[in-house]
Design an enzyme around this catalytic site. Sequence first.
Site, PDB file in Angstrom:
ATOM      1  N   THR A  29       1.185  -1.070   0.265  1.00  0.00           N
ATOM      2  CA  THR A  29       0.084  -0.073   0.198  1.00  0.00           C
ATOM      3  C   THR A  29       0.576   1.130   0.026  1.00  0.00           C
ATOM      4  OG1 THR A  29      -0.236  -0.167   2.420  1.00  0.00           O
ATOM      5  CG2 THR A  29      -1.376  -1.149   1.111  1.00  0.00           C
ATOM      6  N   ASP A  30      -0.444   1.985  -0.573  1.00  0.00           N
ATOM      7  CA  ASP A  30       0.805   3.572   0.404  1.00  0.00           C
ATOM      8  C   ASP A  30       0.817   3.920   1.181  1.00  0.00           C
ATOM      9  OD1 ASP A  30      -1.875   4.120  -0.085  1.00  0.00           O
ATOM     10  OD2 ASP A  30      -1.802   4.904  -2.093  1.00  0.00           O
ATOM     11  N   ALA A  31       0.575   5.534   1.083  1.00  0.00           N
ATOM     12  CA  ALA A  31       0.727   6.216   2.645  1.00  0.00           C
ATOM     13  C   ALA A  31      -0.057   6.392   3.328  1.00  0.00           C
ATOM     14  CB  ALA A  31       1.298   7.570   2.516  1.00  0.00           C
ATOM     15  N   ILE A  34      -3.637   2.164   0.346  1.00  0.00           N
ATOM     16  CA  ILE A  34      -4.486   2.012  -1.045  1.00  0.00           C
ATOM     17  C   ILE A  34      -3.693   1.307  -1.203  1.00  0.00           C
ATOM     18  CG2 ILE A  34      -5.489   2.833  -3.108  1.00  0.00           C
ATOM     19  CD1 ILE A  34      -7.154   3.453  -0.708  1.00  0.00           C
TER      20      ILE A  34
END
Length: 153
Positions: A29-31, A34
């Site tokens: 995931t990103d920050a 997501i």
Amino acid sequence: MTDKRENSLLGHIEGKRHIFPLMVFYEDTDAGGIVYHANYLAFAERARSAMLNLLGVSNSSLAERHKVAIAVRHCTLDFRRAARLEDRLIVDTRLIKLGGASLGFEQKIMRDDEVLVVIEIYLACVSLQELRAQRMPDELRTAYATYLDVNED
């Protein structure tokens, strides 16, 4: 590891489709929690490799015995919905083309019955020595032939 436990890591075949379960981990995931867009390609690659192994062939055996690899030739992704941290997903893979030196797959990454991403990907069998398209080994063609599915849903 027993064969049954090992095979459970590879997913399973339902009719002409390969079903590969996975869970979204923090590293995917990103920050914001997501799934990062490029990781959908990694999920799809993992599912195709698992399918190949489940069919009794491996990428390493193709390289060692036949001196070939399978390389991406063309790919399209249709992002419909986002996956999130700790989602349980499946990659539903179906073979849509089996050519002399090429394979085509449609892969749907899903959460429950919701389609998140649809990937259409075409692969080429490539000689490891010349890095050129090469006819697919019979072992690979035979492994996939039963699973060719040209019917649209």
